[in-house]
Design an enzyme around this catalytic site. Structure first.
Site, short mmCIF file in Angstrom:
data_model
loop_
_atom_site.label_atom_id
_atom_site.label_comp_id
_atom_site.label_asym_id
_atom_site.label_seq_id
_atom_site.Cartn_x
_atom_site.Cartn_y
_atom_site.Cartn_z
N HIS A 265 15.93 25.45 54.76
CA HIS A 265 16.09 25.04 53.38
C HIS A 265 17.14 23.95 53.21
O HIS A 265 18.05 23.80 54.01
CB HIS A 265 16.50 26.23 52.51
N LEU A 284 32.31 38.98 50.43
CA LEU A 284 31.50 40.02 49.79
C LEU A 284 32.06 41.41 50.12
O LEU A 284 32.13 42.29 49.25
CB LEU A 284 30.04 39.90 50.24
N ALA A 287 35.11 42.17 48.22
CA ALA A 287 34.87 42.39 46.79
C ALA A 287 34.22 43.74 46.51
O ALA A 287 34.03 44.11 45.35
CB ALA A 287 33.99 41.27 46.24
N VAL A 291 28.69 45.55 53.56
CA VAL A 291 28.27 44.48 54.46
C VAL A 291 28.25 45.01 55.89
O VAL A 291 29.29 45.48 56.39
CB VAL A 291 29.23 43.27 54.37
N PRO A 292 27.12 44.97 56.56
CA PRO A 292 27.05 45.47 57.94
C PRO A 292 27.74 44.51 58.91
O PRO A 292 28.13 43.41 58.53
CB PRO A 292 25.55 45.54 58.21
N THR A 293 27.85 44.94 60.14
CA THR A 293 28.50 44.10 61.15
C THR A 293 27.54 43.04 61.70
O THR A 293 27.98 42.07 62.30
CB THR A 293 29.00 44.97 62.31
#
Length: 592
Positions: A265, A284, A287, A291-293
């Site tokens: 993109h 993220l 906050a 969030v995975p590794t």
């Protein structure tokens, strides 16, 4: 930006720039979901109107086609989604027209590469008028169990495997349609588009999902490049999102490359550390997002966060398209038409198996084409040359014969070429041009039964039948038809045998003894000489010859030839600008 649910089981769309496959996929999804009405209300195809046939389950339906956006919106006021499959050159203009229609609420722009300045104008107008733009460069969006845009979620098999036909409780927003494939098995998703300036952002859709009661958790798939994810970070920090957010920003491998890398993109290109996937994933997580590794652990994170399993339902079976089923060998379908003379399915059309290029390269003529299309074989040169001579000699016989007269009258009445031609052709019959077949039939029967000219003529007389091919209004025994003489000369010079023609000459000798106008005419010459062609060439069996004569092949020569002249008369009258024809009174006998 809309704050609630965009789509439902009653959502209907207008589809711009007709594309059969994505529309059919939408309708198949509707059927899977058990919708009562199709999600595509109308199609907009600039310059075209009417209806387009498609399938809704097993039922074939006709979807209206409109030539303008305005006409479609007026005809379908309940359709509030505009799916734009226009090219990048015209996508902005058509989307702008759609956004200005009061009935349109959501515009999805599929094209990639829409000018950024145009996209910014669309975004500004949409935001100020509380409308939603999905894309540009989007695969679309989907509301599980309710509605989908175009090719979103791929094939029906993918949709069934991903269980997207049932309502869900996970809201998924992605910057990439292609990267969503791995998540189909657990969630429904909406891909917002991958251009630098998408019409709607990640946070726009996350906030919207947060306001939808049935959404229990939200999944976000971002990508490196741009700062769209930071708007989501700010919303999380501000406490605007109360539902669990499981997020991953793809593109962490970019750091392995020494040079700058762009991932498909226009927006997927890192412009600094803050736009890297690692930085955005960390922001993220800080906050409050889950969030995975790694991307491999993303599915595990989603499953661990999800608490409410969906009750399984079995979707209905989508009927398979006939063409697909035939190719896979699942069904046998009878054909409706048989063709043995031509085939246009390959790289070039073929006449009786002979490619068009070969016909041209070998210098074949009209006679060769007729032999292929009428007789399904290549006849010797003298045969095709004879056919061409017949066509040339019979092309026209002046303006006074009935066929030409009718054509002239019709042309002068202002009718078109086809109408004028057909008017003349409809005159062809036993009294005008239709005697070729009859001459061949009667002369063949008499010769084959070994009747003498006397026996043949007198037997016809007893039956009250004039001998076809004998007799002329103008020509006499001492003023023969030049066309007949030319045909006879050619045949005697080139044909292996002229037995039928010589028999006709003997019959002519007998009929001339009765009256000077009972001379052989061109119908008789063509009819008997064609018998000699068929029998003498050695390429036809007796059964085939009988079939050719019985079907009416020979009269086809006259029809083909005379069409040339009738077309000429039509053009002649048009060129001369002749007025409407009215027959003169003095040429009519008025009587009681």
């Amino acid at each position: 930006m809309a704050t609630g649910q965009l789509f439902s089981r009653t959502t209907q769309a207008l589809f711009y720039n007709y594309k059969q496959l994505p529309i059919q996929r939408m309708l198949d999804f509707d059927f899977l979901c058990g919708r009562e009405t199709p999600s595509v209300a109308g199609i907009i195809n600039p310059g075209a109107e009417g209806f387009q046939k498609l399938f809704f389950g097993q039922e074939e339906i006709a979807i209206p086609v409109h030539s303008t956006v305005e006409a479609a919106c007026a005809a379908h006021p309940t359709a509030d989604v505009f799916i734009n499959f226009a090219s990048y050159r015209s996508a902005a203009a058509s989307s702008n027209i759609a956004l200005k229609q009061p009935t349109i609420r959501v515009v999805a722009i599929i094209a990639e590469g829409v000018p950024e300045s145009d996209t910014k104008e669309l975004i500004a107008y949409a935001r100020s008028n509380n409308k939603v733009v999905i894309g540009p460069a989007t695969v679309g969006g989907i509301q599980a169990g309710a509605f989908k845009i175009g090719d979103t979620a791929g094939t029906i098999d993918n949709i069934i495997q991903s269980k997207l036909y049932r309502p869900g409780s996970v809201g998924f927003v992605s910057k990439s349609g292609g990267m969503s494939n791995e998540l189909y098995n657990t969630i429904a998703r909406i891909a917002i588009g991958g251009d630098v300036f998408p019409g709607s952002t990640l946070s726009d859709h996350v906030l919207r999902f947060n306001n939808i009661p049935q959404v229990k958790m939200i999944v976000v798939l971002g990508e490196l490049g741009g700062r769209d994810e930071y708007s989501l970070v700010e919303a999380l920090k501000a406490g605007k999102i109360s539902k669990p957010v499981c997020a991953w920003v793809s593109g962490t491998c970019a750091r392995l490359f020494k040079s700058e890398v762009q991932f498909g993109h226009a927006g997927a290109k890192s412009g600094g550390e803050m736009e890297s996937a690692q930085a955005k994933n960390q922001a993220l997580q800080d906050a409050g997002a889950i969030v995975p590794t790694s991307y491999e652990a993303f599915e595990v994170s989603i499953k661990e966060t999800f608490e409410n399993p969906i009750k399984e339902i079995s979707p209905p079976q989508i009927p398979e398209d006939l063409n697909t089923a035939i190719k896979s060998g699942k069904v046998r379908a009878p054909t409706h038409i048989i063709s043995t003379i031509s085939d246009d399915r390959g790289e070039e059309p073929c006449y009786a198996g002979v490619p068009m290029s070969s016909i041209v390269e070998k210098g074949m003529g009209i006679g060769d084409v007729i032999s292929l299309l009428w007789f399904k074989r290549s006849l010797p040169r003298y045969c095709t040359q004879f056919i061409e001579i017949c066509v040339m000699l019979c092309a026209d016989h002046g303006p006074c014969v009935s066929g030409a007269h009718n054509t002239i009258v019709t042309a002068r009445a202002g009718k078109d070429l086809v109408s004028s031609l057909v008017s003349g052709l409809l005159t062809i019959g036993p009294r005008f041009g239709g005697a070729v077949d009859d001459a061949a039939r009667y002369f063949k029967d008499a010769y084959d039964r070994k009747l003498s000219p006397y026996e043949f003529v007198e037997s016809m007389k007893k039956k009250g039948i004039r001998v076809p091919g004998i007799g002329h209004r103008i020509k006499r025994g001492d003023n023969r038809d030049k066309r007949v003489e030319l045909l006879q000369l050619f045949a005697r010079t080139n044909f292996p045998s002229t037995k039928y023609m010589e028999y006709a000459v003997e019959v002519e000798t007998y009929t001339l003894s009765k009256a000077n106008n009972l001379v052989m005419n061109v119908d008789g010459a063509i009819g008997t000489l064609f018998l000699d062609l068929l029998a003498g060439s050695g390429m036809f069996t007796k059964q085939e010859i009988d079939e050719i004569v019985g079907i009416g092949y020979l009269n086809g020569l006259f029809v083909l030839a005379r069409s040339i002249g009738l077309i000429g008369h039509t053009f002649d009258q048009k060129r001369l600008k002749q007025p409407l024809y009215r027959h003169p009174w003095e040429d009519v006998l008025y009587t009681k």
